[in-house]
Design an enzyme around this catalytic site. Structure first.
Site, PDB file in Angstrom:
ATOM      1  N   CYS A 310     -17.771  26.724  -1.737  1.00 53.81           N
ATOM      2  CA  CYS A 310     -18.068  25.525  -1.132  1.00 53.81           C
ATOM      3  C   CYS A 310     -19.309  25.481  -0.301  1.00 53.81           C
ATOM      4  CB  CYS A 310     -17.063  24.800  -0.185  1.00 53.81           C
ATOM      5  SG  CYS A 310     -17.508  23.073   0.097  1.00 53.81           S
ATOM      6  N   ALA A 456     -12.572  24.228  -5.126  1.00 56.19           N
ATOM      7  CA  ALA A 456     -11.532  23.885  -5.675  1.00 56.19           C
ATOM      8  C   ALA A 456     -11.460  22.737  -6.663  1.00 56.19           C
ATOM      9  CB  ALA A 456     -10.439  23.318  -4.642  1.00 56.19           C
ATOM     10  N   CYS A 489     -18.859  18.947  -4.601  1.00 58.07           N
ATOM     11  CA  CYS A 489     -18.765  19.054  -2.992  1.00 58.07           C
ATOM     12  C   CYS A 489     -19.002  17.929  -2.210  1.00 58.07           C
ATOM     13  CB  CYS A 489     -20.176  20.265  -2.949  1.00 58.07           C
ATOM     14  SG  CYS A 489     -20.225  20.934  -1.277  1.00 58.07           S
TER      15      CYS A 489
HETATM   16  P1  FAD Z   1      -8.102  31.089  -3.333  1.00 57.79           P
HETATM   17  O1  FAD Z   1      -7.566  29.778  -3.216  1.00 57.79           O
HETATM   18  O2  FAD Z   1      -8.613  31.560  -2.015  1.00 57.79           O
HETATM   19  O3  FAD Z   1      -6.937  32.050  -3.660  1.00 57.79           O
HETATM   20  C1  FAD Z   1      -6.959  33.412  -4.026  1.00 57.79           C
HETATM   21  C2  FAD Z   1      -5.824  33.930  -3.600  1.00 57.79           C
HETATM   22  O4  FAD Z   1      -5.890  35.290  -3.990  1.00 57.79           O
HETATM   23  C3  FAD Z   1      -5.222  34.157  -2.258  1.00 57.79           C
HETATM   24  O5  FAD Z   1      -4.009  33.366  -2.391  1.00 57.79           O
HETATM   25  C4  FAD Z   1      -5.248  35.549  -1.773  1.00 57.79           C
HETATM   26  O6  FAD Z   1      -3.978  35.766  -0.874  1.00 57.79           O
HETATM   27  C5  FAD Z   1      -5.065  36.003  -3.072  1.00 57.79           C
HETATM   28  N1  FAD Z   1      -5.536  37.505  -3.136  1.00 57.79           N
HETATM   29  C6  FAD Z   1      -6.663  37.962  -2.545  1.00 57.79           C
HETATM   30  N2  FAD Z   1      -6.667  39.546  -2.717  1.00 57.79           N
HETATM   31  C7  FAD Z   1      -5.510  39.604  -3.563  1.00 57.79           C
HETATM   32  C8  FAD Z   1      -5.179  41.067  -4.209  1.00 57.79           C
HETATM   33  N3  FAD Z   1      -5.519  42.152  -4.063  1.00 57.79           N
HETATM   34  N4  FAD Z   1      -3.974  40.795  -4.786  1.00 57.79           N
HETATM   35  C9  FAD Z   1      -3.411  39.754  -5.012  1.00 57.79           C
HETATM   36  N5  FAD Z   1      -3.641  38.502  -4.481  1.00 57.79           N
HETATM   37  C10 FAD Z   1      -4.780  38.447  -3.846  1.00 57.79           C
HETATM   38  N6  FAD Z   1     -13.598  23.199  -2.522  1.00 57.79           N
HETATM   39  C11 FAD Z   1     -13.678  21.964  -2.983  1.00 57.79           C
HETATM   40  O7  FAD Z   1     -13.124  21.660  -4.122  1.00 57.79           O
HETATM   41  N7  FAD Z   1     -13.824  20.893  -2.210  1.00 57.79           N
HETATM   42  C12 FAD Z   1     -14.160  21.082  -0.461  1.00 57.79           C
HETATM   43  O8  FAD Z   1     -14.343  20.006   0.037  1.00 57.79           O
HETATM   44  C13 FAD Z   1     -14.096  22.502  -0.253  1.00 57.79           C
HETATM   45  N8  FAD Z   1     -14.317  22.720   1.059  1.00 57.79           N
HETATM   46  C14 FAD Z   1     -13.913  23.988   1.582  1.00 57.79           C
HETATM   47  C15 FAD Z   1     -14.171  24.326   2.793  1.00 57.79           C
HETATM   48  C16 FAD Z   1     -14.169  25.529   3.290  1.00 57.79           C
HETATM   49  C17 FAD Z   1     -14.388  25.633   4.692  1.00 57.79           C
HETATM   50  C18 FAD Z   1     -13.522  26.519   2.670  1.00 57.79           C
HETATM   51  C19 FAD Z   1     -13.173  27.698   2.922  1.00 57.79           C
HETATM   52  C20 FAD Z   1     -13.411  26.262   1.140  1.00 57.79           C
HETATM   53  C21 FAD Z   1     -13.758  25.073   0.613  1.00 57.79           C
HETATM   54  N9  FAD Z   1     -13.583  24.624  -0.547  1.00 57.79           N
HETATM   55  C22 FAD Z   1     -13.606  23.454  -1.241  1.00 57.79           C
HETATM   56  C23 FAD Z   1     -13.536  25.867  -1.611  1.00 57.79           C
HETATM   57  C24 FAD Z   1     -12.020  26.212  -2.188  1.00 57.79           C
HETATM   58  O9  FAD Z   1     -11.281  26.221  -1.138  1.00 57.79           O
HETATM   59  C25 FAD Z   1     -12.007  27.232  -3.024  1.00 57.79           C
HETATM   60  O10 FAD Z   1     -13.054  27.406  -3.980  1.00 57.79           O
HETATM   61  C26 FAD Z   1     -10.685  27.424  -3.843  1.00 57.79           C
HETATM   62  O11 FAD Z   1      -9.679  27.444  -2.891  1.00 57.79           O
HETATM   63  C27 FAD Z   1     -10.747  28.350  -4.909  1.00 57.79           C
HETATM   64  O12 FAD Z   1      -9.487  28.812  -5.565  1.00 57.79           O
HETATM   65  P2  FAD Z   1      -9.137  30.525  -5.737  1.00 57.79           P
HETATM   66  O13 FAD Z   1      -7.661  30.283  -6.289  1.00 57.79           O
HETATM   67  O14 FAD Z   1     -10.282  31.083  -6.723  1.00 57.79           O
HETATM   68  O15 FAD Z   1      -9.074  31.140  -4.480  1.00 57.79           O
END
Ligand code: FAD
Length: 559
Positions: A310, A456, A489
């Site tokens: 983000c 997300a 975003c």
């Molecule tokens: P995550 O949801 O972070 O999941 C990754 C998972 O992998 C976690 O559960 C973690 O525990 C697990 N993991 C890590 N390492 C390992 C391992 N070695 N073995 C097994 N599991 C592991 N997005 C938007 O669309 N709109 C917004 O307004 C927005 N605002 C945001 C604001 C902030 C402050 C932040 C931090 C993020 C924001 N985002 C936003 C971004 C969004 O949250 C992420 O892009 C999204 O969560 C990505 O999903 P993901 O599954 O790739 O990662």
């Protein structure tokens, strides 16, 4: 009346009569557990009578009633475990049919027996426990749990965050018979997009967290461990306990790692003395506390080099804090700076004019190509490295409030594997999200080495694409679904108004709604309404459940 041996130490039976208790005692049973509530049906012998008969024969007795049709809760399982530990074996468990007694036994045995052995022992006795298999698998993790080496699933999903959960749900909605494992160590899942609102005082932190176990699809197996590495040649994932899981197709969804230690002194300074970050669940409330308590002084907001998740979030913290100070009438007394390591205020040019107006309106000192490199908490100073025409210079500034966004890197398990591209993220085709070398590997979410915004919102569009392409791969077909690079975003420029940046690959704006309803290039109340009221339920109740409104995957007609 048959007493079915499940193991040497535990037998199960349908409802007992007093005569059955006497027979059990003669056959060597030493203890009895009743798993059936009294009064379920007419003629049922009350548990007190069974207990009295048992005690008369010198047998121990425990009453752990479980309502018909409901799985035992954690308290009941804990009581069963304690009873089994305390009581002399063999123990005879009973209920109406014996099923609840065996279910309780199975859940109580997790951690002692591998879940596969529990399922098999029950099966041999004619009891099918497959309905609680995910729970057995999840609960089985922990000290003493034998490695689950040798297990193989149609689909293994590494990471049970936004992308992993959405993909699992999407896959199982399309093909419920699929065997799917999710490898995820955390027992909590966070709605990270809500953290901006926590830092702005709009949401409470508790609104952004839920138990992982309630989000894992019921048909998926949760393996509560961290991935240690990938062996794509042998189609295996290595876990941190040394065990190995095999797959037909692998989906990598490990997110992105926050590298707090890359900024000298930051880890020690976080959470006190004015240093905060909306990038951590526990710190986002501190952002609001700090901003609420500041009436004069200096506030610094920072953004590290890309890639970050983000990319608008560093600015969102800035704008919501400024708007709070403006409303309180103290903005003029606060010297506000935004230092970003990027060459522009925002990566997609179309949205920069609207954002620049807010930078000017709040009187923010904007410095591009300026990177936070060190923090001295006790002295309240921050050191920046700035790129200038004459080279790099270091500048030290003091602060009363410092909002930091940490540098971010690909997760170690990916970085050190054959799946990584040059940047450390999973090397996938940007359209099909399939690995560029290993055709049975896909990646999505923040860990994917694609140029879309790591959001997300991107995951919401990617998960159905990956689900369709994974199923095609399992069926021996080419991946037919295509991802256009959509990401979004919502830039919270003031309380009540958002500039909703939605765009696809190449930085091309791609609004969801017609301009008459929502002009993405200008701040709007409608976009705030979406972010505050629509996005959270869309995330929890649709995306993570495999429901896909406005996210149906685009499928190539030719395939
Ligand atoms: P995550 O949801 O972070 O999941 C990754 C998972 O992998 C976690 O559960 C973690 O525990 C697990 N993991 C890590 N390492 C390992 C391992 N070695 N073995 C097994 N599991 C592991 N997005 C938007 O669309 N709109 C917004 O307004 C927005 N605002 C945001 C604001 C902030 C402050 C932040 C931090 C993020 C924001 N985002 C936003 C971004 C969004 O949250 C992420 O892009 C999204 O969560 C990505 O999903 P993901 O599954 O790739 O990662």
């Amino acid at each position: 009346m048959s007493f079915r041996p499940i193991t040497e130490a535990f037998l199960a039976s349908p409802q007992l009569s007093v005569a059955d208790v006497n027979r059990a005692a003669s056959e060597g049973v030493r203890s009895i557990i009743c798993a059936r509530p009294d009064g379920e049906e007419a003629g049922q012998t009350p548990s007190a009578e069974i207990e009295q008969a048992a005690r008369c024969r010198g047998l121990d007795f425990a009453y752990i009633p479980v309502r018909a049709g409901t799985p035992p809760d954690d308290d009941q399982v804990a009581r069963m475990r304690a009873a089994l530990e305390r009581m002399s074996a063999p123990v005879l468990g009973y209920c109406r049919s014996g099923m609840r007694a065996v279910t309780l036994w199975g859940l109580a045995e997790t951690g002692k027996m591998p879940s596969a052995a529990i399922l098999e022992a029950a099966r041999k006795a004619g009891v099918d426990l497959s309905g609680i298999a995910p729970r057995l698998e999840a609960a089985g993790v922990g000290p003493g749990r034998p490695p689950v080496s040798g297990r193989r699933f149609d689909v293994v999903i590494a990471g049970g965050g936004a992308a992993g959960l959405a993909t699992a749900a999407s896959l199982l909605r399309r093909r419920p018979s699929l065997s799917v494992a999710i490898i995820e160590p955390s027992d909590k899942h966070y709605y990270q997009p809500g953290w901006t609102f926590v830092g702005g005082g709009v949401f409470q932190a508790a609104q952004t967290v839920r138990d992982e176990e309630h989000l894992i699809p019921s048909k998926a197996q949760w393996i509560r461990q961290a991935v240690a590495g990938f062996d794509p040649e042998s189609r295996e994932v290595r876990l941190q306990d040394g065990s190995v899981i095999g797959y037909g197709v692998l989906v990598v969804a490990l997110g992105i790692s926050l590298n707090w230690s890359a900024i000298e002194g930051l880890e020690d300074a976080l959470g006190h003395d004015g240093v905060t970050s909306n990038y951590r669940y526990d710190l986002a409330p501190y952002t609001f506390r700090l901003a609420s308590g500041l009436s004069r002084g200096r506030a610094l907001f920072t953004q590290p080099p890309m890639p970050i998740k983000c990319a608008g979030a560093p600015q969102k913290a800035l704008y919501l804090s400024c708007d709070l100070w403006r409303r309180r009438g103290v903005l003029g007394q606060i010297d506000v700076s935004f230092d970003t390591a990027t060459p522009a205020l925002f990566g997609v040019a179309a949205f920069v004019p609207a954002l620049t107006r807010y930078i000017e309106r709040y009187g923010v000192h904007l410095t591009l190509r300026s990177k936070l490199v060190a923090v001295d908490g006790p002295r309240r100073t921050a050191t920046f490295e700035q790129e200038t025409g004459a080279g790099k210079i270091r500048i030290e500034r003091d602060y009363d409030m410092l909002h930091v966004v940490p540098p971010q890197v690909a997760p170690e398990a990916v970085r050190n594997s054959a799946l990584a591209g040059a940047d450390g993220f999973v090397a996938v085709d940007p359209v099909t999200l399939r690995h560029t070398t290993f055709t049975d590997v896909f990646a999505l979410g923040d860990v994917a080495g694609t140029s879309n915004a790591k959001t997300a919102a991107a995951v919401r569009k990617q998960a159905p694409v990956v689900a369709v392409n994974v199923l095609a791969t399992l069926d021996g077909k080419a991946p037919p679904a295509v991802y256009d690079g959509y990401g979004a975003c919502p830039l919270t420029v003031e309380r009540g108004r958002i500039v909703l940046a939605e765009f696809v690959y190449g930085g091309r704006p791609m609004p969801t709604f017609p301009k008459l309803i929502q002009n993405n290039l200008e701040p709007s109340r409608f976009a705030w309404f979406l972010k505050e009221r629509v996005m959270p339920p869309l995330y929890w109740d649709a995306m993570l459940r495999g429901r896909e409104p406005l996210a149906a995957p685009d499928v190539k007609a030719t395939v």
